[in-house]
Design an enzyme around this catalytic site. Structure first.
Site, PDB file in Angstrom:
ATOM      1  CB  CYS A  84      38.115  -2.354 -11.768  1.00  0.00           C
ATOM      2  SG  CYS A  84      39.688  -2.883 -12.485  1.00  0.00           S
ATOM      3  CG  HIS A 101      35.282  -3.729 -14.198  1.00  0.00           C
ATOM      4  ND1 HIS A 101      35.984  -2.930 -15.065  1.00  0.00           N
ATOM      5  CD2 HIS A 101      36.175  -4.650 -13.722  1.00  0.00           C
ATOM      6  CE1 HIS A 101      37.240  -3.329 -15.112  1.00  0.00           C
ATOM      7  NE2 HIS A 101      37.381  -4.372 -14.306  1.00  0.00           N
ATOM      8  CG  ASN A 112      40.038  -4.879 -16.725  1.00  0.00           C
ATOM      9  OD1 ASN A 112      39.784  -3.699 -16.496  1.00  0.00           O
ATOM     10  ND2 ASN A 112      40.160  -5.780 -15.759  1.00  0.00           N
TER      11      ASN A 112
END
Length: 332
Positions: free
Chosen positions: A116, A257, A287
């Site tokens: 990520c 993020h 996500n």
């Protein structure tokens, strides 16, 4: 030939998302959960899922083409393609497939894996090639199809992840628009978030066995990841701001993020950045790993929130564990 040192500017953005949408209500029919449970703990309402025939290189190529078009250059002008991904179509790499699909025949291409944090790590990597004069036009893509690596019976993880790709064009300029950055890693916490190899033996001949190539679904210690993020992300942003010689009051937008709304809120609060400066789209997409920052950036640029000259703090964090922040001004 190595040219003189140059500045860096992000001049175009693009994004691509699969058409399939899985909302919380539908997901609650597959696993013991509910819209209220998911939304209250994560802020996520729905996520996009790639179908079985879609590939990372396919959606990444769409995002890259849009970014190149916004930058006003040709694919033939691209010197370098970096694909930040943890879910390549081919374990040997997918960036070269993107090179072919977008017609960037003059570009070298490679994958970068930092989960990520991949987009921020990729931005820093691209900047080094440009600042030393090696390349002038770079396409950086964050793209992941995490749905293929999720245990859809594990409600602690399956509610979180979605698929997508986002891209930017980074170009050499006289005025450096990448103001500062800081990137970090801590392998001692690697077990907090994994998509790891699953050991299985495969006999070749008597006395010799090798491992069979399989991976386990994503596993995560949510409490530890949350604790890590709310502590380390503000620290790394502070360091990047110090390197950029600016304060939080001079920041126009914070793009973290898109992991969990609670994390976004906690980080912004610790930095004293007001909520109206925080870009959040995880309610719609969940996500998307390395794709989450460039997707959010592209949406904010295209809807008019982010304007040329705006100062942006982008920060990624995730498996590794890795984390980092970059401070840049949008456009030339």
């Amino acid at each position: 030939m190595i040219l003189q040192n140059l500045g860096v500017a992000i001049t175009g953005s693009g994004s691509a998302l699969p058409a399939n949408c899985l909302d919380n209500e539908t997901l609650s029919k597959l696993v013991d959960t509910s819209d209220e449970w998911i939304a209250s703990r994560t802020g996520i309402r729905q996520r996009r899922l790639a179908n079985s025939s879609q590939s990372v290189s396919e959606i990444a190529s769409i995002a890259a083409k849009d970014a190149i078009a916004m930058a006003g250059i040709s694919p033939l002008d691209i010197d370098l393609i970096i694909l930040a991904t943890s879910t390549a179509d081919d374990l040997f790499g997918s960036a070269c497939q993107i090179q072919t699909q977008i017609g960037a025949t003059n570009a070298v291409a490679f994958d970068l894996t930092a989960a990520c944090s991949g987009f921020v790590f990729g931005l820093v990597t691209a900047a080094q090639f440009i600042r030393t004069g090696v390349y002038q036009n770079v396409v950086l893509i964050g793209g992941d199809i995490l749905s293929r690596w999720v245990d859809w019976q594990d409600r602690s993880t399956c509610v979180l992840f979605g698929d997508g790709a986002g891209a930017v064009v980074i170009q050499a300029t006289e005025s450096d628009r990448l103001l500062g950055f800081e990137i970090r890693s801590d392998g001692t916490q690697n077990n907090c978030l994994n998509l790891s190899y699953s050991p299985e033996s495969q006999p070749l001949t008597p006395g010799i066995e090798v491992g069979k190539g399989n991976f386990k679904p994503i596993t995560m210690n949510g409490k530890e990841v949350y604790r890590f993020a709310v502590q380390r992300v503000p620290e790394v942003i502070d360091k990047a701001l110090f390197r950029a010689n600016i304060t939080t009051e001079q920041v126009d937008w914070l793009i973290l993020h898109q992991a969990n709304q609670r994390i976004l809120d906690a980080v912004a609060q610790r930095l004293n950045i007001p909520s109206h400066k925080v870009i959040s789209n995880l309610a719609s997409y969940g996500n998307t790993s390395a794709a989450s920052i460039p997707i959010a950036l592209d949406e904010a640029v295209r809807n008019g929130q982010i304007k040329t000259g705006d100062t942006i703090v982008a920060s990624g964090f995730g498996a590794g564990l890795t984390w980092g922040a970059a401070i840049f001004k949008w456009g030339i």
